[in-house]
Design a protein around this motif. Structure first.
Motif, PDB file in Angstrom:
ATOM      1  N   TYR A 156       1.182  -1.344   0.404  1.00 38.52           N
ATOM      2  CA  TYR A 156      -0.030   0.087  -0.106  1.00 38.52           C
ATOM      3  C   TYR A 156       0.682   1.380  -0.193  1.00 38.52           C
ATOM      4  O   TYR A 156       1.953   1.391   0.409  1.00 38.52           O
ATOM      5  CB  TYR A 156      -0.755   0.330   1.233  1.00 38.52           C
ATOM      6  CG  TYR A 156      -1.248  -1.219   1.648  1.00 38.52           C
ATOM      7  CD1 TYR A 156      -2.864  -2.012   0.941  1.00 38.52           C
ATOM      8  CD2 TYR A 156      -0.992  -1.718   2.813  1.00 38.52           C
ATOM      9  CE1 TYR A 156      -2.870  -2.985   1.364  1.00 38.52           C
ATOM     10  CE2 TYR A 156      -1.207  -3.133   3.095  1.00 38.52           C
ATOM     11  CZ  TYR A 156      -2.532  -3.777   2.546  1.00 38.52           C
ATOM     12  OH  TYR A 156      -2.704  -5.100   2.688  1.00 38.52           O
ATOM     13  N   ASP A 185       2.330  -5.655   3.919  1.00 36.57           N
ATOM     14  CA  ASP A 185       1.627  -6.563   4.207  1.00 36.57           C
ATOM     15  C   ASP A 185       2.680  -7.238   4.520  1.00 36.57           C
ATOM     16  O   ASP A 185       3.229  -7.571   4.244  1.00 36.57           O
ATOM     17  CB  ASP A 185       0.261  -6.714   3.873  1.00 36.57           C
ATOM     18  CG  ASP A 185      -0.892  -7.167   4.584  1.00 36.57           C
ATOM     19  OD1 ASP A 185      -0.502  -7.404   5.859  1.00 36.57           O
ATOM     20  OD2 ASP A 185      -1.885  -5.853   4.648  1.00 36.57           O
ATOM     21  N   ASP A 186       1.832  -8.685   5.530  1.00 36.11           N
ATOM     22  CA  ASP A 186       2.268  -9.953   5.645  1.00 36.11           C
ATOM     23  C   ASP A 186       2.751 -10.891   4.826  1.00 36.11           C
ATOM     24  O   ASP A 186       0.859 -10.511   3.936  1.00 36.11           O
ATOM     25  CB  ASP A 186       2.092 -10.429   6.930  1.00 36.11           C
ATOM     26  CG  ASP A 186       1.754  -9.553   8.495  1.00 36.11           C
ATOM     27  OD1 ASP A 186       3.416  -9.038   8.048  1.00 36.11           O
ATOM     28  OD2 ASP A 186       2.191  -9.935   9.011  1.00 36.11           O
ATOM     29  N   ARG A 213      -7.819  -0.120   2.366  1.00 37.94           N
ATOM     30  CA  ARG A 213      -6.598   0.987   2.003  1.00 37.94           C
ATOM     31  C   ARG A 213      -6.720   1.974   0.361  1.00 37.94           C
ATOM     32  O   ARG A 213      -6.498   2.950   0.883  1.00 37.94           O
ATOM     33  CB  ARG A 213      -5.548   0.271   2.151  1.00 37.94           C
ATOM     34  CG  ARG A 213      -5.040  -0.704   2.383  1.00 37.94           C
ATOM     35  CD  ARG A 213      -4.826  -0.534   4.066  1.00 37.94           C
ATOM     36  NE  ARG A 213      -4.092  -1.722   4.980  1.00 37.94           N
ATOM     37  CZ  ARG A 213      -3.623  -1.631   5.894  1.00 37.94           C
ATOM     38  NH1 ARG A 213      -2.167  -1.137   4.904  1.00 37.94           N
ATOM     39  NH2 ARG A 213      -2.786  -2.120   6.819  1.00 37.94           N
TER      40      ARG A 213
END
Length: 218
Positions: A156, A185-186, A213
């Motif tokens: 993002y 992100d993970d 997001r």
């Protein structure tokens, strides 16, 4: 002669100009990168990584993504005229483009992307491109990750100042000298898919993770 000149301008000069503008604008960003280490470690250890983002937000990552050129990462770009410019810009950053989309040449392009990802182990995918609907994850992401046995890594962009276009995706262009965060992100490892319900559940999982997001559409 005029037709040839326009062709040369569109195919060669315009992408070069766009690329230069992107480089100059992006060089002013106060960019910070977050949570990159985990997936890079997985990649270096032989894992397969599929980065993904929303169409609204990919611009701010273009300049930084040149740092991944040594991995020969793959990226699917539509066969439209706009797609030709974007493809050439991506090629200049060291990315290998595969031409096709959900609306044109998608099946063959997806097959080529799977082969490329299996070989080079790094690719990126724009989830809701090239024409939306905004925030809706297309099935190609799950098929690509499933076939290549890749871990999905959403990313993002957060920015303190930006322009938003009046386009289907409210395309975001960070203003010069803005603070830009590139946030990974993970990693998402797909579960075994044995039915259409399994497939749709995992597609929705990614969509529900990423759609919030988006920057406001109003």
């Amino acid at each position: 002669m005029l037709k040839r000149f326009r062709y040369f301008l569109g195919i060669h000069l315009l992408p070069a100009l766009v690329y230069r503008i992107i480089r100059l604008n992006s060089a002013t960003f106060r960019l910070t990168v977050h949570n990159e280490e985990a997936w890079m470690k997985h990649l270096k250890e032989g894992g397969v990584i599929l980065l993904c983002c929303l169409h609204q937000q990919f611009f701010a990552a273009i300049r930084y993504y040149k740092t991944y050129a040594k991995h020969h990462p793959g990226l699917m770009i539509s066969k439209s005229k706009d797609g030709e410019v974007i493809a050439q810009v991506a090629n200049r950053t060291g990315w290998v483009t595969v031409r096709g989309s959900s609306s044109r040449g998608g099946a063959e392009a997806l097959k080529d992307m799977i082969a490329h990802l299996k070989e080079h182990r790094l690719a990126a995918h724009i989830l809701d491109g090239p024409r939306g609907p905004i925030g809706i994850v297309k099935p190609g992401l799950i098929r690509l990750a499933q076939e290549a046995k890749a871990r999905i890594v959403p990313f993002y962009i957060q920015v303190d100042r930006a322009w938003f276009f009046k386009s289907w995706d409210r395309f975001m262009l960070p203003k010069p000298f803005s603070r830009v965060k590139l946030i990974y992100d993970d990693m998402i490892q797909l579960e075994e898919i044995t039915s259409d319900e399994d497939f749709e559940r995992q597609r929705l999982h990614v969509e529900n993770l990423m759609k919030p997001r988006l920057y406001p559409l109003s």
